[in-house]
Design a protein around this motif. Sequence first.
Motif, mmCIF file in Angstrom:
data_model
loop_
_atom_site.group_PDB
_atom_site.id
_atom_site.type_symbol
_atom_site.label_atom_id
_atom_site.label_comp_id
_atom_site.label_asym_id
_atom_site.label_seq_id
_atom_site.Cartn_x
_atom_site.Cartn_y
_atom_site.Cartn_z
ATOM 1 N N LEU A 226 38.463 -52.333 -24.842
ATOM 2 C CA LEU A 226 37.540 -51.346 -24.282
ATOM 3 C C LEU A 226 36.362 -52.032 -23.582
ATOM 4 C CD1 LEU A 226 39.132 -49.812 -26.616
ATOM 5 C CD2 LEU A 226 37.203 -48.244 -26.657
ATOM 6 N N PRO A 227 36.632 -52.812 -22.528
ATOM 7 C CA PRO A 227 35.566 -53.569 -21.866
ATOM 8 C C PRO A 227 34.444 -52.705 -21.301
ATOM 9 C CG PRO A 227 37.589 -53.588 -20.560
ATOM 10 C CD PRO A 227 37.952 -53.048 -21.904
ATOM 11 N N GLY A 228 34.701 -51.426 -21.114
ATOM 12 C CA GLY A 228 33.639 -50.543 -20.653
ATOM 13 C C GLY A 228 32.499 -50.395 -21.645
ATOM 14 N N LEU A 229 32.737 -50.809 -22.900
ATOM 15 C CA LEU A 229 31.698 -50.737 -23.930
ATOM 16 C C LEU A 229 30.930 -52.048 -24.090
ATOM 17 C CD1 LEU A 229 33.628 -48.849 -26.776
ATOM 18 C CD2 LEU A 229 32.135 -47.880 -25.019
ATOM 19 N N GLY B 78 30.810 -49.679 -31.451
ATOM 20 C CA GLY B 78 31.273 -48.469 -30.775
ATOM 21 C C GLY B 78 32.653 -48.087 -31.258
ATOM 22 N N ALA B 79 33.656 -48.803 -30.815
ATOM 23 C CA ALA B 79 35.025 -48.602 -31.279
ATOM 24 C C ALA B 79 35.793 -49.889 -31.065
ATOM 25 C CB ALA B 79 35.695 -47.445 -30.544
ATOM 26 N N LEU B 80 36.747 -50.166 -31.957
ATOM 27 C CA LEU B 80 37.507 -51.413 -31.940
ATOM 28 C C LEU B 80 39.000 -51.151 -32.105
ATOM 29 C CD1 LEU B 80 35.334 -53.461 -34.474
ATOM 30 C CD2 LEU B 80 35.397 -53.843 -31.990
ATOM 31 N N ARG B 81 39.827 -51.950 -31.451
ATOM 32 C CA ARG B 81 41.227 -52.047 -31.800
ATOM 33 C C ARG B 81 41.326 -52.932 -33.040
ATOM 34 N NH1 ARG B 81 44.275 -48.208 -29.117
ATOM 35 N NH2 ARG B 81 43.986 -48.322 -26.861
ATOM 36 N N ILE B 82 42.410 -52.801 -33.793
ATOM 37 C CA ILE B 82 42.472 -53.530 -35.062
ATOM 38 C C ILE B 82 42.648 -55.035 -34.882
ATOM 39 C CG2 ILE B 82 43.278 -51.542 -36.386
ATOM 40 C CD1 ILE B 82 46.080 -52.842 -36.322
ATOM 41 N N ASP B 83 43.025 -55.494 -33.681
ATOM 42 C CA ASP B 83 43.136 -56.932 -33.472
ATOM 43 C C ASP B 83 41.912 -57.518 -32.779
ATOM 44 O OD1 ASP B 83 43.712 -55.618 -31.122
ATOM 45 O OD2 ASP B 83 45.529 -56.766 -30.648
ATOM 46 N N ASP B 84 40.861 -56.731 -32.589
ATOM 47 C CA ASP B 84 39.616 -57.249 -32.020
ATOM 48 C C ASP B 84 38.931 -58.171 -33.024
ATOM 49 O OD1 ASP B 84 39.589 -56.118 -29.469
ATOM 50 O OD2 ASP B 84 38.709 -54.245 -30.185
ATOM 51 N N PRO B 85 38.579 -59.415 -32.638
ATOM 52 C CA PRO B 85 37.932 -60.341 -33.568
ATOM 53 C C PRO B 85 36.422 -60.140 -33.616
ATOM 54 C CG PRO B 85 38.446 -61.476 -31.521
ATOM 55 C CD PRO B 85 38.939 -60.058 -31.361
ATOM 56 N N TYR C 217 23.291 -42.721 -29.335
ATOM 57 C CA TYR C 217 23.314 -43.815 -28.360
ATOM 58 C C TYR C 217 24.718 -44.014 -27.777
ATOM 59 C CZ TYR C 217 23.521 -48.526 -26.504
ATOM 60 O OH TYR C 217 23.742 -49.604 -25.684
ATOM 61 N N TRP C 218 25.742 -43.904 -28.637
ATOM 62 C CA TRP C 218 27.091 -44.220 -28.189
ATOM 63 C C TRP C 218 27.745 -43.108 -27.375
ATOM 64 C CZ3 TRP C 218 28.984 -48.745 -27.651
ATOM 65 C CH2 TRP C 218 28.608 -49.781 -28.518
ATOM 66 N N ARG C 219 27.159 -41.920 -27.347
ATOM 67 C CA ARG C 219 27.859 -40.793 -26.708
ATOM 68 C C ARG C 219 28.183 -41.050 -25.239
ATOM 69 N NH1 ARG C 219 23.892 -36.719 -29.428
ATOM 70 N NH2 ARG C 219 24.771 -36.746 -31.534
ATOM 71 N N ALA C 220 27.222 -41.521 -24.471
ATOM 72 C CA ALA C 220 27.466 -41.720 -23.039
ATOM 73 C C ALA C 220 28.493 -42.820 -22.783
ATOM 74 C CB ALA C 220 26.154 -42.013 -22.315
ATOM 75 N N PRO C 221 28.362 -44.019 -23.385
ATOM 76 C CA PRO C 221 29.404 -45.031 -23.152
ATOM 77 C C PRO C 221 30.785 -44.589 -23.607
ATOM 78 C CG PRO C 221 27.447 -46.021 -24.162
ATOM 79 C CD PRO C 221 27.251 -44.543 -24.186
ATOM 80 N N TYR D 214 30.570 -40.511 -37.859
ATOM 81 C CA TYR D 214 31.219 -41.226 -36.754
ATOM 82 C C TYR D 214 31.734 -40.278 -35.681
ATOM 83 C CZ TYR D 214 30.416 -45.350 -39.422
ATOM 84 O OH TYR D 214 29.774 -46.368 -40.083
ATOM 85 N N ALA D 215 31.991 -39.042 -36.060
ATOM 86 C CA ALA D 215 32.417 -38.049 -35.072
ATOM 87 C C ALA D 215 31.299 -37.712 -34.093
ATOM 88 C CB ALA D 215 32.902 -36.783 -35.772
ATOM 89 N N THR D 216 30.038 -38.000 -34.461
ATOM 90 C CA THR D 216 28.926 -37.706 -33.538
ATOM 91 C C THR D 216 28.961 -38.589 -32.299
ATOM 92 O OG1 THR D 216 27.410 -39.261 -34.633
ATOM 93 C CG2 THR D 216 27.449 -37.003 -35.462
ATOM 94 N N ALA D 217 29.643 -39.723 -32.369
ATOM 95 C CA ALA D 217 29.619 -40.677 -31.257
ATOM 96 C C ALA D 217 30.504 -40.255 -30.084
ATOM 97 C CB ALA D 217 30.041 -42.061 -31.747
ATOM 98 N N TRP D 218 31.505 -39.434 -30.343
ATOM 99 C CA TRP D 218 32.380 -38.971 -29.260
ATOM 100 C C TRP D 218 33.116 -37.728 -29.698
ATOM 101 C CZ3 TRP D 218 38.029 -39.565 -28.404
ATOM 102 C CH2 TRP D 218 38.408 -39.117 -27.116
ATOM 103 N N LYS D 219 33.100 -36.713 -28.830
ATOM 104 C CA LYS D 219 33.848 -35.496 -29.084
ATOM 105 C C LYS D 219 34.746 -35.222 -27.883
ATOM 106 C CE LYS D 219 33.372 -30.606 -30.297
ATOM 107 N NZ LYS D 219 32.422 -29.496 -30.609
ATOM 108 N N PRO D 220 36.074 -35.207 -28.083
ATOM 109 C CA PRO D 220 36.964 -34.907 -26.968
ATOM 110 C C PRO D 220 36.636 -33.539 -26.364
ATOM 111 C CG PRO D 220 38.198 -35.760 -28.842
ATOM 112 C CD PRO D 220 36.800 -35.498 -29.328
#
Length: 259
Positions: free
Chosen positions: A27-30, A117-124, A145-149, A171-177
């Motif tokens: 997620l390089p956008g983050l 923000g958010a991670l894949r499980i193989d992110d170090p 803070y994380w909502r916009a990114p 954690y649901a506050t950071a992004w809502k589909p």
Amino acid sequence: MLVLLPPSEGKSQQGSGAALELGSLSLPGLTEARRTVLDELVGLCSGDPEKALDVLGLGAKLRGEVAKNAGLRSAPTMPAGELYTGVLYDALGLSTLDAGAARRARDTLLVFSGLWGALRIDDPVPSYRCSMGVKLPGLGALGGYWRAPMAEALPQVAGDGLVLDLRSAAYATAWKPKGELARRTATVRVLQVRTVDGVEKRSVVSHFNKATKGRLVRALLTDGATPRDPAELAVALRDLGFTVETPAPDRLDVLVTEV
């Protein structure tokens, strides 16, 4: 399918990988948002440990967590899937998945984090302490803070399949589909069912909730199920032996009597 998971307070304490490289994370956008939170957290924990304890909501016995945060830039890393060790992750058992299920886990699981923000499980990443409910002095509440990114980065990650949202409220506050994606999003509530004096009682119990969600995700990964919407998810879980009710089109209740 994209599965949204909370992190856990329980974490492995020491990795063996190279020091953090933000640009290597998914997620390089983050990346820039991650850099900002990291700078704020490291600055706080390096400059005023007492204030850091207060901001992070930690007692004096956890002073070592502040020191750990102060050294995040040079600390050894480990894959996020090995970092989190709480009840949900114990039940999920990432390290014991077969090769196919492990591949699906890397493709579908997304762990939310106050720091990253958010991670894949193989992110170090290094071991850290910073929940989504923290209010960093220069940034305010991290959920906000994380909502916009997140709103910028995650719809593309979600693709056109099901989003299974197993996050806790903080954690649901950071992004809502939103929009069409929201219609493909399912949330799960785990209810413990007991009979008391001949009357059925249902309640939300934290340990049952976390363990069952871990088992549920493991079952989906092992089976290779690819439900595309909440209705198909309910069918898939019933086929896997779970007792499921659908009180709303986007919500599933999983009923359990034991972990």
